[in-house]
Design an enzyme around this catalytic site. Sequence first.
Site, PDB file in Angstrom:
ATOM      1  N   LYS A 153       0.821  -1.222   0.000  1.00 20.76           N
ATOM      2  CA  LYS A 153       0.000   0.000   0.000  1.00 20.76           C
ATOM      3  C   LYS A 153       0.853   1.271   0.000  1.00 20.76           C
ATOM      4  CE  LYS A 153      -3.199  -2.903   0.113  1.00 20.76           C
ATOM      5  NZ  LYS A 153      -3.806  -3.348  -1.125  1.00 20.76           N
ATOM      6  N   TYR A 162     -12.243 -15.193   2.527  1.00 21.57           N
ATOM      7  CA  TYR A 162     -11.184 -14.207   2.761  1.00 21.57           C
ATOM      8  C   TYR A 162     -10.861 -14.139   4.257  1.00 21.57           C
ATOM      9  CZ  TYR A 162      -9.346  -9.526   3.695  1.00 21.57           C
ATOM     10  OH  TYR A 162      -8.595  -8.476   4.153  1.00 21.57           O
ATOM     11  N   TYR A 180      -2.847 -12.614   2.968  1.00 21.22           N
ATOM     12  CA  TYR A 180      -2.527 -12.319   1.565  1.00 21.22           C
ATOM     13  C   TYR A 180      -1.326 -13.142   1.073  1.00 21.22           C
ATOM     14  CZ  TYR A 180      -5.562  -8.343   2.499  1.00 21.22           C
ATOM     15  OH  TYR A 180      -6.630  -7.569   2.848  1.00 21.22           O
TER      16      TYR A 180
HETATM   17  C1  LIG Z   1      -0.181  -7.749   2.330  1.00 24.62           C
HETATM   18  C2  LIG Z   1      -1.058  -7.577   1.138  1.00 24.62           C
HETATM   19  N1  LIG Z   1      -0.756  -8.249   0.023  1.00 24.62           N
HETATM   20  C3  LIG Z   1      -1.523  -8.158  -1.094  1.00 24.62           C
HETATM   21  C4  LIG Z   1      -2.649  -7.363  -1.100  1.00 24.62           C
HETATM   22  C5  LIG Z   1      -3.451  -7.317  -2.349  1.00 24.62           C
HETATM   23  O1  LIG Z   1      -3.303  -6.124  -3.042  1.00 24.62           O
HETATM   24  P1  LIG Z   1      -4.524  -5.571  -3.886  1.00 24.62           P
HETATM   25  O2  LIG Z   1      -5.613  -5.241  -2.903  1.00 24.62           O
HETATM   26  O3  LIG Z   1      -3.982  -4.384  -4.579  1.00 24.62           O
HETATM   27  O4  LIG Z   1      -4.977  -6.652  -4.808  1.00 24.62           O
HETATM   28  C6  LIG Z   1      -2.996  -6.632   0.049  1.00 24.62           C
HETATM   29  C7  LIG Z   1      -4.219  -5.803   0.058  1.00 24.62           C
HETATM   30  O5  LIG Z   1      -4.736  -5.422   1.052  1.00 24.62           O
HETATM   31  C8  LIG Z   1      -2.178  -6.743   1.188  1.00 24.62           C
HETATM   32  O6  LIG Z   1      -2.462  -6.073   2.321  1.00 24.62           O
END
Ligand SMILES: Cc1ncc(COP(=O)(O)O)c(C=O)c1O
Length: 338
Positions: A53, A267, A293
């Site tokens: 982010k 999720y 994630y």
């Molecule tokens: C640690 C982490 N990896 C990957 C993502 C995924 O990114 P995106 O939301 O841009 O698909 C996020 C999103 O919150 C994240 O916090």
Amino acid sequence: MSDPFSAFPRFPLAHLPTPLGEMKRLRAALGPACPPLFIKRDDCTGLAGGGNKTRKLEFLIGEAIAEGCDTIVTTGALQSNHARQTAAAANAAGLRATLVLMDMVPYEGGAYRRSGNRLLDDILGADVKIIPPGADAGAFFKQTMAEIEAGGRKAYFTPAGGSTVTGSLGYAAAYVEIADELAARGLAGARLVHASSSGGTQAGLVAGRALRPGGPAVHGINVYRLDADKMEADIGKLAATTAERLGVATPPADAIVLEHGFVGPRYGVPTPEMIEAVELVARTEGILLDPVYTGKGMAGFLSLIRRGDFAQDGALVFLHTGGMPGLFAYEGEFLRKI
Ligand SMILES: Cc1ncc(COP(=O)(O)O)c(C=O)c1O
């Protein structure tokens, strides 16, 4: 060639370029058929625990300041990395942050409600509002925005994950950084694999490919959505509008490549594959992933490698998008001895 990103307001937050490391011990653990493995360390962007982010927030905060806003409002799950990074970015820019968090993950284990990112939000001094169960989220947002305005402040709203066109610019710029690094190391034909959720990371990477046409193919692992087709269409749209903002060619429809078997039941709900992936990478490389994630993203990456899907692809690069504070919220999944 002029910098295509200099046209956009940008507030510097990230330590760039992030490191690009090799994962020789993980490769050895996966056996002789495993291609060379690399890891792009966007967990090391440096802002309050780092993560993907930060790159998006450089452009989001830049735009907020350009629009004369003094408060950033965003949303996400209770353990949102985006919310934590937004709170930190706002502090670094002298703005205020309001985080409207949703109690949306059916997970009762560990310290989900009081540790990890939630704890850091409070340390960072963000104004945290949790939508009460059963409340109308739309009405709650409206009221929050009205309260900010009634206080004489001007709010800049960014949705979950910061996945707007402006946020995606951060990953179009990241693509250029990664493609140039790989080319310099003789790895131009590598494939780039990452966890995909709200889609701004993938959309930005795919849009950025027009700036480096010989760069790595992008492969997302869905860690969020249960509606696979709609996810692909949504990310495709965001990639197209990001490309338009950059003034480059619209990515072809088949540029959005997503792997879907790794969300698990929902999720944020742990899976055995995620736990195996987090522990394997920690124990072979000393690198910490996260439970929501990158752990599920790595589980997908490992599964595709083991299946032989990438056998023809040369080197593979996993984009570590951060999230490590989430491990503390899920302590019950990992703590072996008390
Ligand atoms: C640690 C982490 N990896 C990957 C993502 C995924 O990114 P995106 O939301 O841009 O698909 C996020 C999103 O919150 C994240 O916090």
